[in-house]
Design a protein around this motif. Structure first.
Motif, PDB file in Angstrom:
ATOM      1  N   ASP A  72      19.124   4.414  25.030  1.00  0.00           N
ATOM      2  CA  ASP A  72      18.654   5.384  26.028  1.00  0.00           C
ATOM      3  C   ASP A  72      19.824   6.017  26.767  1.00  0.00           C
ATOM      4  N   VAL A  73      20.875   5.245  27.015  1.00  0.00           N
ATOM      5  CA  VAL A  73      22.069   5.786  27.673  1.00  0.00           C
ATOM      6  C   VAL A  73      22.802   6.730  26.732  1.00  0.00           C
ATOM      7  N   TYR A  74      22.914   6.336  25.461  1.00  0.00           N
ATOM      8  CA  TYR A  74      23.584   7.215  24.492  1.00  0.00           C
ATOM      9  C   TYR A  74      22.993   8.622  24.523  1.00  0.00           C
ATOM     10  N   ASN A  75      21.688   8.706  24.594  1.00  0.00           N
ATOM     11  CA  ASN A  75      21.012   9.994  24.467  1.00  0.00           C
ATOM     12  C   ASN A  75      20.986  10.807  25.755  1.00  0.00           C
ATOM     13  N   ARG A  76      21.508  10.274  26.853  1.00  0.00           N
ATOM     14  CA  ARG A  76      21.457  10.969  28.135  1.00  0.00           C
ATOM     15  C   ARG A  76      22.840  11.196  28.738  1.00  0.00           C
ATOM     16  N   THR A  77      23.895  11.037  27.947  1.00  0.00           N
ATOM     17  CA  THR A  77      25.256  11.111  28.462  1.00  0.00           C
ATOM     18  C   THR A  77      26.036  12.191  27.721  1.00  0.00           C
ATOM     19  N   ALA A  78      26.788  12.986  28.472  1.00  0.00           N
ATOM     20  CA  ALA A  78      27.574  14.063  27.877  1.00  0.00           C
ATOM     21  C   ALA A  78      28.599  13.510  26.893  1.00  0.00           C
ATOM     22  N   ASN A  79      28.695  14.160  25.736  1.00  0.00           N
ATOM     23  CA  ASN A  79      29.617  13.795  24.663  1.00  0.00           C
ATOM     24  C   ASN A  79      29.438  12.358  24.198  1.00  0.00           C
ATOM     25  N   LEU A  80      28.198  11.893  24.250  1.00  0.00           N
ATOM     26  CA  LEU A  80      27.827  10.595  23.699  1.00  0.00           C
ATOM     27  C   LEU A  80      26.557  10.817  22.896  1.00  0.00           C
ATOM     28  N   SER A  81      26.462  10.212  21.720  1.00  0.00           N
ATOM     29  CA  SER A  81      25.319  10.493  20.864  1.00  0.00           C
ATOM     30  C   SER A  81      25.017   9.299  19.981  1.00  0.00           C
ATOM     31  N   GLU A  82      23.735   9.060  19.745  1.00  0.00           N
ATOM     32  CA  GLU A  82      23.301   8.028  18.818  1.00  0.00           C
ATOM     33  C   GLU A  82      23.539   8.511  17.386  1.00  0.00           C
ATOM     34  N   THR A  83      23.819   7.572  16.476  1.00  0.00           N
ATOM     35  CA  THR A  83      24.065   7.965  15.089  1.00  0.00           C
ATOM     36  C   THR A  83      22.856   7.630  14.227  1.00  0.00           C
ATOM     37  N   TYR A  84      23.103   7.006  13.104  1.00  0.00           N
ATOM     38  CA  TYR A  84      22.099   6.748  12.074  1.00  0.00           C
ATOM     39  C   TYR A  84      21.134   5.669  12.557  1.00  0.00           C
ATOM     40  N   GLY A  85      19.928   6.094  13.019  1.00  0.00           N
ATOM     41  CA  GLY A  85      19.041   5.124  13.637  1.00  0.00           C
ATOM     42  C   GLY A  85      19.723   4.513  14.838  1.00  0.00           C
ATOM     43  N   SER A  86      19.755   3.205  14.900  1.00  0.00           N
ATOM     44  CA  SER A  86      20.450   2.517  15.998  1.00  0.00           C
ATOM     45  C   SER A  86      21.715   1.831  15.508  1.00  0.00           C
ATOM     46  N   THR A  87      22.309   2.371  14.428  1.00  0.00           N
ATOM     47  CA  THR A  87      23.498   1.723  13.870  1.00  0.00           C
ATOM     48  C   THR A  87      24.696   1.811  14.791  1.00  0.00           C
ATOM     49  N   GLY A  88      24.757   2.810  15.653  1.00  0.00           N
ATOM     50  CA  GLY A  88      25.919   2.944  16.504  1.00  0.00           C
ATOM     51  C   GLY A  88      25.882   4.220  17.324  1.00  0.00           C
ATOM     52  N   PHE A  89      27.058   4.752  17.663  1.00  0.00           N
ATOM     53  CA  PHE A  89      27.142   5.879  18.575  1.00  0.00           C
ATOM     54  C   PHE A  89      28.433   6.632  18.316  1.00  0.00           C
ATOM     55  N   THR A  90      28.507   7.852  18.808  1.00  0.00           N
ATOM     56  CA  THR A  90      29.745   8.615  18.790  1.00  0.00           C
ATOM     57  C   THR A  90      30.172   8.909  20.224  1.00  0.00           C
ATOM     58  N   ILE A  91      31.462   8.898  20.470  1.00  0.00           N
ATOM     59  CA  ILE A  91      32.053   9.351  21.725  1.00  0.00           C
ATOM     60  C   ILE A  91      32.980  10.506  21.391  1.00  0.00           C
ATOM     61  N   ARG A  92      32.704  11.669  21.981  1.00  0.00           N
ATOM     62  CA  ARG A  92      33.478  12.873  21.689  1.00  0.00           C
ATOM     63  C   ARG A  92      33.543  13.128  20.183  1.00  0.00           C
ATOM     64  N   GLY A  93      32.437  12.908  19.503  1.00  0.00           N
ATOM     65  CA  GLY A  93      32.341  13.197  18.088  1.00  0.00           C
ATOM     66  C   GLY A  93      32.883  12.131  17.162  1.00  0.00           C
TER      67      GLY A  93
END
Length: 759
Positions: A72-93
């Motif tokens: 939920d935090v991943y999806n609500r934060t600038a330059n932060l994004s969820e990846t493949y399902g819940s496998t992980g996240f990106t920071i600044r791409g």
């Protein structure tokens, strides 16, 4: 104006429309006006005094937006994004597993109370948000302070400490229309007033799931989890200033895999999600985390700290990789890792000089046990080469290999492997700020990092099917078919190997330097430069059963920051702008035998740039609004594979996978007379490529906008509320496996009811 612009404008307009004269029934800690203290950089600093780009999610925001998990935090934060399902996240791409789909080390890590969480457990309970005090997202390299696995940044989760003065408790029940039920409770207080306190928390979640399996029955994404935590805090009177905190966190999760596919060849597949797999895809996690922290003032401005963490993570991942009613392919992987860390740190807080000096030790041991049944496309080119080497003409070889593939389109393989590993890291690090004047400060830091890692692999591959009859083309060709059959079995046997190990050692010096200028008490700018590092290692080539060494990758990050308060502190605007140059990137290269003939190599160079802006404003005693915007552009500049590689994909000029160019979010809170409160929030992400490479256009998923809301009523210690996720029922995909008619779908519109008590 764009659709997202209209959306954010409407959110702000809705906030302004709330009655500003409404009586405030509580005094929540908000992000506006109250000082937020961040600890992710190993020092307790006000957010406004920190040039690092840090987004903070407070307990009040978690309550207002009904945030359940770190996703939920991943999806609500600038330059932060969820990846493949819940496998992980990106920071600044940059994905937490790296940008080039190669390498063993992480590029970003998640810490819970100082303990690093293995990537295989990130989608489970250790990162859920019940009884959490604060979540800090540190964007940009943190290699100087965090060191290991922090080239892209880090996520720091801090749970609530026990009170030494009063008994407190919290309890909450959540229930959604999709039968997701969550029961949470926490209780704590002083055992010896002002000296010894404890806190216990528990959360039980039972989710029926929404992806119905029409082959086996039931729901593929059904989930049950239990998260238990105990903390003890001691400040002995006999040793004034000493503080000791011990905690233990136990998580047991049984449920759907870290991603679940739904069929897209079904009518109305967003609202009626089904799967057809004949075997369960499950992800079970058993996680135990123990942390012991000590803090003691050695002098008036000098403090000694010690943090010891130990965690054990057992994960079992079972996947039906073909997704059909037939028993064709399956994967059963088991991960067991134990991690021990020890940090000793001196913090100094003087009038001119503020800084820290520390030593760090990290050890992770464990292994991956793989058990797979996979189908490898029959390599007609390899078969044709075999025939030509035995005297066949090119035309004969092509004809025979094509005919053979008609009998055996895929090679069924039973693949079992064990991959133990041991990683040890030792480091010295420092970070300091020196005030040249009352306004101008110099920033400096360093880390010397020494790593030893040892990767081991043992594999057994066996042909798992029936070879074509040698006489299917007639007796005249039977000897040739027998030769091809022998070659196919030989290709499979080549993937078997006895136990083999490869040890590597790396040293890295990671400097940081910068300058900060406080133009006014409410306006500060800074500029920093720092080097970041991701270690090398060894990767196994499954087809050749070889351990292949690869080297570290390095980056330089250039960053400017703005920290500002306006309108007597009721408006906060913070921003960071950055540029990163990255070389020797670890990517995957293929070498031609079959689809499993690959390993990690250092072959790429890239750059990225962008910015983040976050704003919070209080529009009177009853209304506050907040918004953020993140922009990142990524590009591979160089791609040069080693001799012998047969990969046809050239990354030059392409973007990183799961790297949205824009991430936007906004929200508003209002408190009404009579105990009512409301929140509305929205987040937007542009389209992303879901694989790396030039054919990534075929794997692009569309932009999505998700709107959420909550309406609550509080009286005394009690609270009742209703909430909605994805209010506008946005229908979007996180990943589209079009050729197999499967996709990972975003969460549907969901209404829920909750109740809580706080004392």
């Amino acid at each position: 104006m764009t659709k997202i612009g209209l959306l954010l404008s409407s959110v702000a307009a809705a906030a302004l429309a709330f009655p500003a004269h409404a009586q405030q029934t509580d005094t929540p800690a908000t992000e506006v006006g109250d000082e937020i203290i961040v600890t992710g950089e190993k020092s307790a600093r006000a957010l406004q005094d920190t040039p690092t780009s840090i987004s903070v999610t407070t307990p009040e925001r978690m309550r207002r937006e009904v945030l359940i998990s770190i996703q939920d935090v991943y999806n609500r934060t600038a330059n932060l994004s969820e990846t493949y399902g819940s496998t992980g996240f990106t920071i600044r791409g940059i994905s937490n597993t790296g940008a080039g789909a190669g390498g063993q080390a992480d590029a970003a890590s998640v810490y819970v109370d100082g303990a690093p969480i293995p990537r295989s457990a990130l989608y489970g309970g250790p990162t859920d948000l019940w009884d959490v005090q604060q979540v800090e997202v540190l964007r940009g390299p943190q290699s100087t302070i965090q060191g290991l696995n922090a080239l892209a940044g880090g996520v720091v989760i801090t749970t609530k400490d026990p009170s030494l003065t009063s008994w407190t408790g919290d309890a909450r029940v959540l229930w959604t229309e999709h039968s997701d039920r969550t029961f949470s409770a926490a209780l704590g207080g002083p055992l010896v007033r002002d000296e010894l306190g404890f806190r216990l928390s528990a959360e039980r979640r039972a989710d029926r799931g929404i992806i119905r399996n029409i082959t086996r029955g039931g729901y593929d994404d059904a989930l049950q989890s239990l998260n238990l935590r105990a903390k003890l805090r001691w400040t002995p009177r006999a040793l004034p200033g000493l503080e000791a905190i011990a905690s233990y966190n136990r998580v047991r999760r049984e449920g759907g895999y870290l991603y679940e596919y739904a069929r897209t060849d079904q009518p109305d597949f967003y609202d009626h999600r089904v799967s057809t797999s004949d075997q369960a895809s499950r992800g079970n996690i058993a996680s135990d985390i123990a942390v012991f922290q000590l803090r003691y003032p050695l002098a008036k401005r000098l403090q000694l700290s010690s943090i010891t963490s130990w965690n054990r993570s057992q994960t079992r991942s079972q996947v039906d990789t073909d997704g059909t009613p037939q028993d064709i392919q399956a994967v059963d992987n088991r991960y067991l890792y134990r991690t021990l860390t020890q940090e000793l740190r001196l913090n100094y807080d003087g009038e001119r000089l503020r800084g820290l000096l520390g030593a760090w030790y990290y050890r992770r041991t464990g292994q991956l046990d793989q058990h797979s049944r996979v189908n490898i496309e029959t390599p007609t080119g390899t078969i044709a080469s075999l025939l030509r080497a035995n005297g066949a003409s090119a035309a004969q070889a092509q004809m025979l290999s094509t005919a053979y593939a008609g009998q055996l389109a895929v090679i069924p393989v039973r693949y079992d492997a064990v991959q133990p590993e041991r990683i040890e890291t030792m480091a010295l690090f420092g970070d300091a700020r020196f005030g040249l004047t009352d306004r101008l400060s110099l920033i400096g830091g360093f880390r010397f990092d020494h790593e030893r890692n040892r990767y081991t692999a043992e594999t057994v591959a066996a042909f798992n099917g029936t070879l074509p009859d040698a006489n299917f083309l007639g007796a005249a060709f039977a000897p040739v078919i027998r030769l091809i059959n022998q070659g196919v079995v030989g290709l499979v046997d080549d993937a078997s190997s006895p136990l083999a190990s490869n040890s590597r050692s790396f040293d890295a010096f990671l400097p940081k330097m910068g300058v900060s200028m406080a133009w006014t008490p409410d306006l500060t700018t800074a500029f920093t430069v720092q080097r970041a590092y991701r270690s090398g290692g060894s990767s196994q080539n499954p087809a050749r059963a070889e351990l292949v060494a690869y080297d570290p990758e390095y980056s330089w990050n250039y960053e400017g920051s703005l920290r500002s308060k306006w309108l007597d502190g009721t408006l906060t605007i913070n921003a960071n702008i950055f540029y990163m140059s990255w070389r020797d990137q670890q990517v995957t290269a293929f070498f031609g035998r079959n689809a499993y003939d690959y390993n990690t190599v250092n072959a790429a160079g890239s750059h990225l740039y962008g910015f983040e802006v976050e704003a919070n404003a209080r529009l009177g005693s009853a209304v506050d609004v907040y918004a953020s915007a993140g922009h990142t552009r990524t590009k591979f500049d160089r791609f040069q594979l080693p001799t012998g590689a047969t990969s046809t994909v050239d990354l030059t000029g392409t973007e990183f996978p799961f790297a949205p160019r824009w991430t936007l979010a906004a929200g508003a809170n209002a408190r009404f007379a009579g105990g009512f409160s409301a929140n509305v929030n929205a987040n937007y992400r542009t389209s992303v490529f879901t694989i790396v490479g030039r054919n990534s256009d075929n794997y692009r998923v569309s932009p999505r906008t998700v709107v959420n809301g909550r309406l609550g009523y509080a009286t005394g210690k009690w609270e009742l509320f209703v909430f909605v996720r994805n209010l506008l029922n946005a229908k979007y995909k996180q990943y589209d496996y079009a050729e197999n008619h499967q996709a990972i779908l975003g969460d549907p519109q969901t209404f829920g009811l909750g109740a809580g008590i706080h004392w």
